[in-house]
Design a protein around this motif. Structure first.
Motif, PDB file in Angstrom:
ATOM      1  N   THR A  57       0.841  -1.208   0.000  1.00 13.07           N
ATOM      2  CA  THR A  57       0.000   0.000   0.000  1.00 13.07           C
ATOM      3  C   THR A  57       0.871   1.252   0.000  1.00 13.07           C
ATOM      4  O   THR A  57       2.090   1.161  -0.202  1.00 13.07           O
ATOM      5  N   SER A  58       0.258   2.377   0.293  1.00 10.96           N
ATOM      6  CA  SER A  58       0.978   3.662   0.298  1.00 10.96           C
ATOM      7  C   SER A  58       2.142   3.652   1.279  1.00 10.96           C
ATOM      8  O   SER A  58       3.103   4.396   1.100  1.00 10.96           O
ATOM      9  N   THR A  61       4.754   2.541  -0.931  1.00 11.51           N
ATOM     10  CA  THR A  61       4.994   3.502  -2.018  1.00 11.51           C
ATOM     11  C   THR A  61       5.867   4.657  -1.531  1.00 11.51           C
ATOM     12  O   THR A  61       6.782   5.088  -2.223  1.00 11.51           O
ATOM     13  N   HIS A  62       5.559   5.134  -0.327  1.00 11.70           N
ATOM     14  CA  HIS A  62       6.273   6.299   0.194  1.00 11.70           C
ATOM     15  C   HIS A  62       7.352   5.907   1.200  1.00 11.70           C
ATOM     16  O   HIS A  62       7.924   6.774   1.848  1.00 11.70           O
ATOM     17  N   ASN A  82      -1.116   3.270  -3.679  1.00 15.09           N
ATOM     18  CA  ASN A  82      -1.924   3.747  -2.560  1.00 15.09           C
ATOM     19  C   ASN A  82      -3.298   3.070  -2.514  1.00 15.09           C
ATOM     20  O   ASN A  82      -3.963   2.931  -3.535  1.00 15.09           O
ATOM     21  N   HIS A 286       2.676   6.916   7.587  1.00 19.04           N
ATOM     22  CA  HIS A 286       3.486   7.160   6.386  1.00 19.04           C
ATOM     23  C   HIS A 286       4.844   7.767   6.749  1.00 19.04           C
ATOM     24  O   HIS A 286       4.906   8.728   7.521  1.00 19.04           O
TER      25      HIS A 286
END
Lengths: 314, 483
Positions: A57-58, A61-62, A82, A286
């Motif tokens: 998930t995000s 990604t981040h 995301n 995040h």
């Protein structure tokens, strides 16, 4: 009648012309995060040089910078998107990745409690804008398990980005911003425009359901049948470990043993002190640009330790 | 099939082409196509319930035919009651069975007698209240010898099932609609263009006004205990515009679609929220139902003739029955009774026919008195809608209690606040357009008539773009489908 039909045809032609122009406008100006398109280009790249893929998930990604993980044998690409779910990746694998992408040697499955709850907002079909035409038509004509109306409506930027016009009129400033300059093979730095109070308690209502667990198992099985090596990681979160995390961890430990897949939890004490700082997070889940560098470095050390049969120490 | 669906967007042109290019030379064929298209339209929802419409059609057709030749008053009455019992029997079973059963059980339990009764899992056939009343009007008019019974079964079937108004009205009278199926329809350019315009405005009302308001109204009504009095007032106002946009929007699309097929339907709404008293409101709201009850219930009961007690009785009967027609719930009955209470003072003081003409006719703005009366009537209507929208009576009272608190003077606040301003602006534009178009049959009937065609088309394209960008396409069905 003739006059009516002529006028109606003329009116509809004008409408069609306006629709076409607006479609072009929306395909160019839609504030869509830039990494999606690039990630999908890689997903369907039959000439890809990347043999190691990250999904999740995000938080992945981040959080994971592929170039930091590279070795002489492995070149990574981050295809975590995301709001995804295991169900999303099952469709993604069967309809896009396996159809076009060369075989992968190494998979990193980033598994957070959101991913495992199956509560992500992203439907596979809603990314149809990025699918190559050949794959899109194949799915539309032959795949009965996909939502065709979602598939079609999201193919047209005019329909997909319709609501964003009103949002910009309402002056919505999104809480999140993506730093394009720091794009790195699917990774993109996340920034938050509002202040997050890290001293507050957070309460997540998501549930780790049997259905979500079974979809996740199905995804792992699908990856195993592809023949590559897999590791499961639990990405770090800030300060709290809710009840759902414990449930997810128990499930993952059992699965990891059963399938003989390594599981690394980056919330374990061993990694704590390097990551647990508000500077390393943009919110509770995040990582910031700085945090992602530390996390990627920790991840690389962990993978290397396994590869070279070393015992990882702090 | 919903008017604002892709299905209907495909269905309508196909039927239009077949109607005007294939079957136009033969009246019976054209009527047969109308019936077939109407059954497809209805069957798209659930084919099984088509049998109810077909059965009602056959019964009323045969009753009509027999009434024609029957001179015996007793036999005529038996025929009339056969039709009434069959139609109201279906309606009663599908719509009210569980309501009566539950209340029957509750009533006995008050006296200490426990009755065990099993509610049935009954699906309410879409539009049953509408077509039932439409066919009843035929039988009653034939019985009263106001209408010659038809010998043409196809034309009669077309009258009962005519798809634009089948599921949510307007509830047509046989005297108006049936004769239109006896003669060949000819295409009228101006009628068709007018129909398209009315469809456009109906879509705007439904997709932009009603469905956007529905998001907020649902949020506030479904969580009413969480919000301040001022937010609850806002929720009731949103519902007020939702129900108007939804139902009058449906009527506009129905009337406009009918005009494309050369058929004129009766008007169903005449800008009710600009009414200066409740009597005027009821002359302008759901006209086809109000006049149905007036002609087939109120007048036979004696109407406003007779003594005060009779007037009060008749007023309560017609409003309560009208409320009950909407649904098997005490909330609708209280909503009807409340409107009767609003209406009675006007009736008893002979002020119920004061405002027959359009407000501020020929003027740009209303005067202070007119404005005050409109706001008062609007306020009373908003209050009554709370009962209409509430889940049950206790929900309605708790909603009202929530309004009547000190938090009434707080600034409204709820989760939808960031986007609510756009909807409020759209409502304001909508009210303005309705105000300036209030002397027409619908708001944009004559808007831009004096303009050059390109400018007028620009207006229509503008409305389409507003529908597209500001519309809510979250699969919202029409509220009145449930009635």
């Amino acid at each position: 009648m003739k006059k009516f039909l002529l006028q109606l045809s003329l009116f509809l032609t004008i409408i069609l012309a306006i629709i076409s122009l607006l479609n072009i406008f929306h395909s160019r100006h839609n504030n869509e995060p830039p990494h999606y398109k690039l990630q999908y280009t890689e997903t369907t790249n039959s000439q890809s040089k990347y043999n190691s893929i990250i999904i999740g998930t995000s938080m992945a990604t981040h959080g994971i910078r592929p170039s930091q993980l590279d070795t002489s044998e492995r070149r990574y690409y981050n295809l975590a998107l995301n709001g995804t779910t295991p169900d999303f990746y099952l469709k993604w694998l069967n309809n896009l990745f396996n159809v076009s992408h060369p075989k992968v040697d190494y998979w990193i499955v980033s598994t957070d409690l959101f991913f495992l709850s199956g509560a992500g907002w992203r439907d596979f079909e809603q990314d149809s804008e990025f699918f190559p035409s050949k794959n899109f038509w194949e799915m539309l004509m032959n795949n009965t398990s996909l939502d065709k109306s979602l598939l079609v409506s999201n193919r047209l930027p005019l329909i997909k980005y319709r609501s964003r016009v009103l949002n910009s009129f309402e002056n919505h400033q999104g809480a999140y911003e993506f730093i394009v300059d720091e794009y790195d093979r699917g990774y993109i730095t996340l920034k938050r425009n509002d202040k997050v109070d890290f001293s507050k308690d957070v309460n997540y209502t998501i549930k780790i359901t049997e259905d979500a667990k079974s979809k996740y198992t199905e995804l792992i099985d699908s990856l195993l049948t592809l023949g590559g090596e897999i590791i499961i990681i639990i990405p770090p979160v800030f300060s709290f470990l809710p009840e759902q995390y414990i449930q997810a961890k128990i499930f993952l430990e059992v699965l990891s043993k059963e399938k003989n897949i390594p599981l690394y939890d980056f919330n374990d004490e061993i990694f704590d002190d390097k990551l647990q700082s508000t500077e390393n997070f943009v919110d509770f889940i995040h990582l910031s640009g700085k945090g992602s560098k530390i996390f990627s470095s920790l991840l690389k050390q962990r993978i290397n330790a396994r590869t070279h049969n070393n015992v990882y120490t702090k | 099939m919903l008017f604002h669906s892709i299905d209907f967007a495909i269905f309508l042109p196909i039927v239009f082409i077949l109607y005007w290019f294939v079957t136009n030379k033969n009246l019976r064929l054209q009527n047969l196509l109308t019936v077939t298209a109407s059954y497809i339209f209805y069957g798209w929802w659930d084919w099984r319930f088509l049998s109810l419409i077909i059965f009602s059609t056959i019964v009323d057709y045969l009753v009509g035919r027999n009434l024609k030749n029957e001179e015996s008053q007793i036999r005529r009455k038996i025929l009339l009651w056969t039709s009434i019992l069959v139609n109201l029997g279906f309606l009663g079973f599908f719509k009210y069975y569980n309501f009566f059963l539950d209340n029957f059980v509750s009533a006995f339990s008050l006296f200490g007698t426990e009755i065990k009764a099993n509610s049935l899992n009954i699906i309410l056939p879409v539009g049953i209240s509408f077509y039932t009343f439409q066919t009843l009007s035929y039988t009653i008019d034939v019985y009263k010898r106001k209408l010659e019974p038809t010998n043409d079964f196809i034309a009669f079937s077309a009258f009962v099932s005519f798809f634009p108004q089948l599921v949510a009205g307007p509830i047509e009278r046989a005297t108006n609609l049936l004769p239109q199926f006896y003669s060949k329809r000819t295409f009228d350019h101006s009628k068709a263009v007018d129909g398209m315009r009315q469809i456009l405005w109906g879509l705007f009302k439904k997709i932009v006004i009603a469905d956007n308001c529905a998001e907020y109204a649902n949020l506030i009504f479904n969580n009413s205990t969480d919000y301040s009095g001022s937010t609850l007032v806002l929720g009731a106002i949103f519902f007020t515009f939702q129900i108007y946009g939804d139902f009058s929007g449906y009527s506009d699309i129905a009337i406009g679609t009918s005009r494309l097929f050369g058929v004129n339907l009766m008007r169903n709404f005449a800008f009710p929220y600009f009414s200066r008293d409740i009597a005027e409101f009821w002359r302008r709201w759901h006209i086809s139902l109000s006049t149905w009850f007036r002609d087939y219930l109120y007048i036979p009961l004696g109407g406003s003739h007779g003594g005060t007690l009779m007037k009060i009785r008749n007023t309560f009967i017609i409003f309560i029955v009208s409320g009950f027609w909407h649904g098997a719930n005490w909330t609708f009955i209280v909503w009807g009774a409340l409107n009767a209470i609003y209406f009675l003072p006007l009736l008893l003081t002979n002020n119920n026919r004061n405002n027959l003409e359009t407000v501020a006719q020929g003027k740009l703005l209303p005067n202070i008195k007119e404005l005050s009366l409109m706001l008062l009537t609007f306020g009373l209507t908003v209050f009554a809608w709370i009962f209409f929208r509430a889940e049950n009576i206790s929900h309605a009272f708790s909603y009202i209690a929530g309004i009547l608190s000190t938090s009434l003077f707080e600034i409204p606040k709820f989760e939808g606040m960031p986007t609510v301003l756009t909807t409020i602006i759209l409502i304001a534009i909508f009210v303005l357009v309705e105000w300036f178009g209030r002397e027409g049959k619908y708001a944009i009937e004559s808007l831009g008539f004096s303009w050059q065609k390109p400018l007028r088309w620009l207006l229509y394209i503008g409305i389409l773009l507003i529908i597209f960008y500001a519309g809510n396409f979250n699969d919202n069905t029409f509220i009145y489908f449930q009635f």
